[in-house]
Write an enzyme that holds these catalytic residues in place. Structure first.
Site, PDB file in Angstrom:
ATOM      1  N   SER A   1       0.843  -1.196   0.000  1.00  0.00           N
ATOM      2  CA  SER A   1       0.000   0.000   0.000  1.00  0.00           C
ATOM      3  C   SER A   1       0.878   1.246   0.000  1.00  0.00           C
ATOM      4  O   SER A   1       2.017   1.230   0.459  1.00  0.00           O
ATOM      5  CB  SER A   1      -0.900   0.012   1.237  1.00  0.00           C
ATOM      6  OG  SER A   1      -0.142   0.385   2.362  1.00  0.00           O
ATOM      7  N   LYS A   2       0.299   2.310  -0.530  1.00  0.00           N
ATOM      8  CA  LYS A   2       1.049   3.556  -0.619  1.00  0.00           C
ATOM      9  C   LYS A   2       1.346   4.079   0.788  1.00  0.00           C
ATOM     10  O   LYS A   2       2.395   4.658   1.039  1.00  0.00           O
ATOM     11  CB  LYS A   2       0.215   4.567  -1.403  1.00  0.00           C
ATOM     12  CG  LYS A   2       0.998   5.789  -1.823  1.00  0.00           C
ATOM     13  CD  LYS A   2       0.179   6.582  -2.809  1.00  0.00           C
ATOM     14  CE  LYS A   2       0.812   7.907  -3.135  1.00  0.00           C
ATOM     15  NZ  LYS A   2      -0.030   8.672  -4.043  1.00  0.00           N
ATOM     16  N   ARG A   3       0.388   3.860   1.677  1.00  0.00           N
ATOM     17  CA  ARG A   3       0.554   4.360   3.048  1.00  0.00           C
ATOM     18  C   ARG A   3       1.791   3.737   3.703  1.00  0.00           C
ATOM     19  O   ARG A   3       2.572   4.416   4.350  1.00  0.00           O
ATOM     20  CB  ARG A   3      -0.712   4.023   3.869  1.00  0.00           C
ATOM     21  CG  ARG A   3      -0.826   4.753   5.166  1.00  0.00           C
ATOM     22  CD  ARG A   3      -2.154   4.440   5.836  1.00  0.00           C
ATOM     23  NE  ARG A   3      -2.459   3.010   5.861  1.00  0.00           N
ATOM     24  CZ  ARG A   3      -1.931   2.143   6.713  1.00  0.00           C
ATOM     25  NH1 ARG A   3      -1.090   2.540   7.625  1.00  0.00           N
ATOM     26  NH2 ARG A   3      -2.253   0.854   6.646  1.00  0.00           N
TER      27      ARG A   3
END
Ligand code: GLU
Length: 504
Positions: A255-257
């Site tokens: 995930s980008k997070r």
């Protein structure tokens, strides 16, 4: 199911159905790629459907980023983009049809009521499943509640008598079975009359006459419910092929997070990836060819691709945050570098051209009077490059006299012997005399100069490399000098004297 019977299913119609709530993720791009490959392989149709029914989270920016990413990857679609919100009435209609036919029912249970049921289940340590109490309401009771203005949702009536198993043959995962009694009567229409995603998705697949649903393994949990919807609507379900999840090397979802830009397609574009190299890498993230081959042209991959060879186990994206050398999975870099170094020059040049253009390094003559020279330079320097951006950074010295000097290279190669301040201009002088500035002659000058001065040729070679390119690494020096040309080489050897200082 074997490949023959799958490809026999004509016409093959597949879709990529992203929700425009963010960026185009590596996993999303892989889903698009597999659908595209399957459509191409079967002479079918690839549809782009934007699933924008989550109005709060869907954005126009995200739609644009997804379309741009797909275009860049070369995953051209044949129909669409269709937007799911345009079909909301049809989804609602399907829910009402099921309601009319008694395959769905109105549920008046309030949120509080359901919360109580949920708590009771928790207390008994059992998984909560709606008990279907509103199934038993008579027509009159339902009408009475509606007349009273009570709010209701529409629930799908999951069969409770015959057909204890919902089974399907997943092209990747094999036979999947789910007991009907483990599926609750799920909601298909909210109290505000908006359809739930599970319904919209299945109805759109039937409206689009989708033959194969190729999607991430996170869709597996929805499939039995969707099969129930298809059956109830009297529609033949599509063939399903679920793809394994892609996890990082600690088995966490990408995930980008957590992982940052490295999971987004736009990042690879900015970092100088070649779109096909990325597609080739993504193809192997969850699929393998029968003969273990890894590098494929488009045509070869279309030919080799087969749903039955999608892996069942999760694929690992080997990204280690903070590894300065490997800013993404080293295999991805290896793939890109291999393409940069070996692909036909005429296919590489457009990428290099646009890279040089964006950095003010492009000149029109590279396509006319200096075309041959330009191609020879690209071919020479690409042997050590990984990404297209290397041509404007590491390769800048070929296209401009204003290039940077790596301080470590200067220290190591130019400042290691102060005598170089005399040698380099003398060497430049000897090179000036050469009638033909070709590789052999240049090498002869270097070797005899070294002998004359009683120094190792390496001292001069290293110093000259740094003088003309600012770096301590690169292709064969004599080839490089020959390509840069006499005037530039002489000038740079003379100019580099100014960099020679006492090492501290
Ligand atoms: N919009 C869904 C997603 O992005 C698509 C699921 C499917 O392909 O059926 O996960």
């Amino acid at each position: 199911m074997n490949e023959e019977s799958e490809t026999d299913l004509h016409p093959v119609r597949v879709r990529f159905a992203p929700s425009p709530t963010g960026y185009l993720h590596l996993g999303g791009a892989r889903t698009a790629l597999y659908n595209w490959l399957w459509a191409k392989k079967c002479g079918g149709v690839f549809i782009l459907r934007v699933e924008d029914t989550d109005l709060e989270r869907s954005t126009q920016d995200s739609v644009e980023e997804i379309l741009e990413g797909l275009r860049w990857l070369g995953l051209d679609w044949d129909e669409g983009p269709n937007f799911q919100t345009q079909n909301l009435d049809k989804h609602k209609e399907a829910a009402f049809k099921l309601l009319r036919e008694g395959q769905a029912y109105r549920c008046f249970c309030s949120k509080e009521n359901l919360d109580t049921q949920r708590k009771e289940a928790e207390a008994k340590k059992t998984a909560f499943m709606y008990d279907g109490r509103c199934r038993k309401l008579t027509q009159e009771e339902v009408q009475h509640n509606l007349d009273q203005g009570m709010s209701s949702v529409v629930r799908f009536k999951v069969t409770r008598d015959e057909c204890p198993l919902i089974a399907f043959e997943d092209s990747a995962y094999g036979r999947i079975e789910k007991r009907a009694r483990d599926i609750e009567d799920f909601v298909i229409l909210r109290s505000d009359q908006t359809p739930l995603y599970i319904l919209s998705n299945a109805v759109d697949d039937s409206l689009d006459r989708i033959s194969h649903v190729i999607r991430g393994a996170d869709g597996l949990a929805n499939t039995p419910k969707q099969i129930l919807i298809y059956n109830a609507l009297g529609i033949k379900p599509p063939i399903f092929a679920h793809m394994p999840l892609t996890l990082d090397n600690k088995k966490a979802k990408l995930s980008k997070r957590v992982h940052g830009e490295v999971v987004t397609i736009s990042y690879y574009r900015r970092r100088g990836f070649l779109p096909w190299a990325l597609c080739n890498f993504l193809a192997l993230l969850g699929w393998s060819s029968q003969d273990g081959k890894e590098f494929f042209s488009r045509e070869e991959l279309i030919e080799a691709f087969d749903l039955s060879r999608i892996n069942r186990h999760n694929s690992i994206f080997n990204y280690v945050p903070g590894d300065s050398k490997n800013w993404t999975d080293p295999k991805a870099i290896h793939f890109n570098a291999t393409y940069v170094r070996t692909m036909p020059l005429d296919e590489l040049v457009p990428y290099v051209k646009s890279e040089l253009e964006s950095n003010g390094l492009w000149s029109q003559v590279y396509e006319t009077s200096q075309k041959e020279w330009f191609l020879a330079v690209i071919d020479l320097i690409r042997s050590r490059y990984h990404v297209v951006t290397d041509f404007s950074s590491k390769g800048r010295f070929c296209f401009s006299n204003n290039y940077e000097f790596d301080p470590k290279a200067v220290k190591k190669n130019l400042c290691q012997d102060l005598k170089l301040a005399e040698y380099l201009p003398e060497l430049a002088q000897e090179l000036t005399m050469l009638p033909n500035f070709d590789i052999e002659k240049i090498e002869d000058v270097f070797r005899s100069f070294a002998e004359k001065k009683q120094v190792k040729a390496g001292l001069l070679i290293n110093a000259a490399r740094t003088a003309v390119s600012g770096s301590s690494v690169g292709p064969g020096l004599f080839e490089l000098l020959a390509i840069l040309g006499k005037d530039r080489v002489v000038q740079r050897l003379n100019d580099s004297v100014g960099l020679i200082t006492v090492n501290d």
